[in-house]
Scaffold this motif. Sequence first.
Motif, PDB file in Angstrom:
ATOM      1  N   GLY A 156       0.792  -1.223   0.000  1.00 55.17           N
ATOM      2  CA  GLY A 156       0.000   0.000   0.000  1.00 55.17           C
ATOM      3  C   GLY A 156       0.824   1.272   0.000  1.00 55.17           C
ATOM      4  N   GLY A 157       2.139   1.136  -0.217  1.00 52.63           N
ATOM      5  CA  GLY A 157       3.023   2.299  -0.211  1.00 52.63           C
ATOM      6  C   GLY A 157       3.678   2.566   1.133  1.00 52.63           C
ATOM      7  N   ALA A 158       3.586   1.621   2.052  1.00 58.40           N
ATOM      8  CA  ALA A 158       4.134   1.813   3.397  1.00 58.40           C
ATOM      9  C   ALA A 158       5.643   2.088   3.365  1.00 58.40           C
ATOM     10  CB  ALA A 158       3.847   0.594   4.262  1.00 58.40           C
ATOM     11  N   GLN A 159       6.383   1.313   2.581  1.00 61.07           N
ATOM     12  CA  GLN A 159       7.834   1.503   2.519  1.00 61.07           C
ATOM     13  C   GLN A 159       8.185   2.868   1.941  1.00 61.07           C
ATOM     14  OE1 GLN A 159      10.143  -0.470   3.852  1.00 61.07           O
ATOM     15  NE2 GLN A 159      11.711   1.031   3.243  1.00 61.07           N
ATOM     16  N   HIS A 160       7.404   3.338   0.993  1.00 58.88           N
ATOM     17  CA  HIS A 160       7.654   4.659   0.403  1.00 58.88           C
ATOM     18  C   HIS A 160       7.440   5.752   1.446  1.00 58.88           C
ATOM     19  CE1 HIS A 160       8.479   6.756  -3.376  1.00 58.88           C
ATOM     20  NE2 HIS A 160       7.594   7.686  -3.008  1.00 58.88           N
ATOM     21  N   PHE A 161       6.437   5.601   2.283  1.00 50.65           N
ATOM     22  CA  PHE A 161       6.245   6.531   3.401  1.00 50.65           C
ATOM     23  C   PHE A 161       7.477   6.513   4.304  1.00 50.65           C
ATOM     24  CE2 PHE A 161       1.593   7.092   2.911  1.00 50.65           C
ATOM     25  CZ  PHE A 161       1.456   8.403   3.351  1.00 50.65           C
ATOM     26  N   ALA A 162       7.931   5.303   4.645  1.00 53.26           N
ATOM     27  CA  ALA A 162       9.076   5.165   5.545  1.00 53.26           C
ATOM     28  C   ALA A 162      10.328   5.803   4.945  1.00 53.26           C
ATOM     29  CB  ALA A 162       9.328   3.687   5.849  1.00 53.26           C
ATOM     30  N   GLU A 163      10.537   5.617   3.647  1.00 51.97           N
ATOM     31  CA  GLU A 163      11.708   6.201   2.994  1.00 51.97           C
ATOM     32  C   GLU A 163      11.623   7.724   2.935  1.00 51.97           C
ATOM     33  OE1 GLU A 163      11.899   4.272  -0.784  1.00 51.97           O
ATOM     34  OE2 GLU A 163      12.412   2.311   0.085  1.00 51.97           O
ATOM     35  N   THR A 164      10.425   8.243   2.780  1.00 56.33           N
ATOM     36  CA  THR A 164      10.250   9.700   2.766  1.00 56.33           C
ATOM     37  C   THR A 164      10.528  10.285   4.141  1.00 56.33           C
ATOM     38  OG1 THR A 164       8.579   9.499   1.011  1.00 56.33           O
ATOM     39  CG2 THR A 164       8.626  11.562   2.251  1.00 56.33           C
ATOM     40  N   ILE A 165      10.041   9.634   5.185  1.00 58.76           N
ATOM     41  CA  ILE A 165      10.322  10.085   6.551  1.00 58.76           C
ATOM     42  C   ILE A 165      11.826  10.073   6.810  1.00 58.76           C
ATOM     43  CG2 ILE A 165      10.036   9.522   9.001  1.00 58.76           C
ATOM     44  CD1 ILE A 165       7.237   8.382   8.212  1.00 58.76           C
ATOM     45  N   ALA A 166      12.494   8.977   6.418  1.00 56.34           N
ATOM     46  CA  ALA A 166      13.938   8.858   6.637  1.00 56.34           C
ATOM     47  C   ALA A 166      14.709   9.938   5.884  1.00 56.34           C
ATOM     48  CB  ALA A 166      14.413   7.475   6.209  1.00 56.34           C
ATOM     49  N   ALA A 167      14.294  10.241   4.662  1.00 54.88           N
ATOM     50  CA  ALA A 167      14.981  11.261   3.871  1.00 54.88           C
ATOM     51  C   ALA A 167      14.841  12.648   4.507  1.00 54.88           C
ATOM     52  CB  ALA A 167      14.420  11.285   2.451  1.00 54.88           C
ATOM     53  N   ILE A 168      13.670  12.940   5.026  1.00 58.79           N
ATOM     54  CA  ILE A 168      13.471  14.231   5.702  1.00 58.79           C
ATOM     55  C   ILE A 168      14.306  14.302   6.976  1.00 58.79           C
ATOM     56  CG2 ILE A 168      11.778  15.717   6.864  1.00 58.79           C
ATOM     57  CD1 ILE A 168       9.658  14.514   4.953  1.00 58.79           C
ATOM     58  N   ALA A 194       7.367   2.142  12.458  1.00 55.71           N
ATOM     59  CA  ALA A 194       8.792   1.953  12.775  1.00 55.71           C
ATOM     60  C   ALA A 194       9.637   3.130  12.301  1.00 55.71           C
ATOM     61  CB  ALA A 194       9.298   0.657  12.152  1.00 55.71           C
ATOM     62  N   ALA A 195       9.165   3.881  11.302  1.00 53.70           N
ATOM     63  CA  ALA A 195       9.881   5.062  10.816  1.00 53.70           C
ATOM     64  C   ALA A 195       9.739   6.247  11.762  1.00 53.70           C
ATOM     65  CB  ALA A 195       9.391   5.443   9.424  1.00 53.70           C
ATOM     66  N   LYS A 196       8.871   6.129  12.749  1.00 49.06           N
ATOM     67  CA  LYS A 196       8.690   7.086  13.840  1.00 49.06           C
ATOM     68  C   LYS A 196       8.328   8.508  13.373  1.00 49.06           C
ATOM     69  CE  LYS A 196      10.679   6.706  17.770  1.00 49.06           C
ATOM     70  NZ  LYS A 196       9.641   5.923  18.496  1.00 49.06           N
ATOM     71  N   PRO A 197       7.203   8.659  12.698  1.00 53.78           N
ATOM     72  CA  PRO A 197       6.702  10.017  12.464  1.00 53.78           C
ATOM     73  C   PRO A 197       6.296  10.620  13.810  1.00 53.78           C
ATOM     74  CG  PRO A 197       5.003   8.420  11.950  1.00 53.78           C
ATOM     75  CD  PRO A 197       6.261   7.626  12.219  1.00 53.78           C
ATOM     76  N   ASP A 198       6.251  11.925  13.886  1.00 47.01           N
ATOM     77  CA  ASP A 198       5.839  12.571  15.139  1.00 47.01           C
ATOM     78  C   ASP A 198       4.325  12.499  15.326  1.00 47.01           C
ATOM     79  OD1 ASP A 198       8.418  13.966  16.187  1.00 47.01           O
ATOM     80  OD2 ASP A 198       8.369  14.394  14.038  1.00 47.01           O
ATOM     81  N   VAL A 199       3.589  12.586  14.224  1.00 49.36           N
ATOM     82  CA  VAL A 199       2.127  12.505  14.262  1.00 49.36           C
ATOM     83  C   VAL A 199       1.670  11.519  13.182  1.00 49.36           C
ATOM     84  CG1 VAL A 199      -0.066  13.754  14.075  1.00 49.36           C
ATOM     85  CG2 VAL A 199       1.953  14.917  14.987  1.00 49.36           C
ATOM     86  N   PHE A 200       0.807  10.584  13.564  1.00 48.40           N
ATOM     87  CA  PHE A 200       0.211   9.656  12.611  1.00 48.40           C
ATOM     88  C   PHE A 200      -1.260  10.031  12.475  1.00 48.40           C
ATOM     89  CE2 PHE A 200       0.511   5.442  10.501  1.00 48.40           C
ATOM     90  CZ  PHE A 200      -0.828   5.249  10.217  1.00 48.40           C
TER      91      PHE A 200
END
Length: 323
Positions: free
Chosen positions: A135-147, A175-181
């Motif tokens: 569902g694009g979960a890894q892409h979200f995680a990679e975007t968080i990591a890049a920021i 696991a990518a630990k956004p501040d707000v979900f």
Amino acid sequence: MVTVLDTNVSRPRHPEKMKRPENAVQKKPAWIRVKAPVASKGYAETKAIVRDNNLVTVCEEAGCPNIGECWDKKHATFMIMGEICTRACAFCNVTTGRPLALDASEPANVAEAVAQMELKHVVITSVDRDDLADGGAQHFAETIAAIRQRAPETTIEILTPDFLRKDGALEVVVAAKPDVFNHNLETVPSNYLTVRPGARYFHSIRLLQRVKEIDPTIFTKSGIMVGLGEERNEVLQLMDDLRSADVDFITIGQYLAPTRRHHPVIRFVPPDEFGSYEITARAKGFLMVSASPLTRSSHHAGEDFARLKAARAARDDVLSNDR
């Protein structure tokens, strides 16, 4: 625990809740009108950064009424994974169809735009990508990591799809630990068949609950639109469902039909009713509530995040003193 029911059946509606004719257009009341975007310096600079990094914003794709205000202040909500959604929600102006392949450079491009705009807080959302195994979960995680790498001082809020039938996807994002979900319910459950047919109300509630079970430090948030034919008691029950899932922040805004082809506006809810919803939501235990005709999930998100942290700290102090 939330009792999970597999319910996606509309309840019988009262006559006053029947939909307006599809081509009916209600005149917007004075309290819902906003100024058209102006060619201010900030607006032009935001637009240039978005274009230079080949990015998509939900501000444009969803026709947000607050785009003029936000872009003038160099605030924007980035929409990742393309401009084409795999679902066809009746309220949304994003194109439905067969999406293109993911852009591997997009996470870095988003991070670069965040750095150029010097954002203290950024909101990242996406189209639904039911075509992808996760569902694009890894892409979200990679975007968080890049920021995190390019702009480490920036706090990150994500507004995600429901990852329906994508086992393990939620865990990757958390696991990518956004501040707000943030994951929006959008409307009350009796409207799901007509407004949000590809989703399941209690799956969305459970998704938000699971975030807190996996990582209690992450703030959770959800939003709804009113004016879609819902009844007040349904909104109050929805609040209880969110609090049962330990959701911290609720947003409530007026639904505005993007075009005549979309779900019609059944009613323009007056500002005093939004005020009543806010009082009730606070009494139910939400740390933060934003309820007004022009409230949108990412509007003033940075300022709201600061208040959210302060509210949690104050609550924790009270609990500590009571022990």
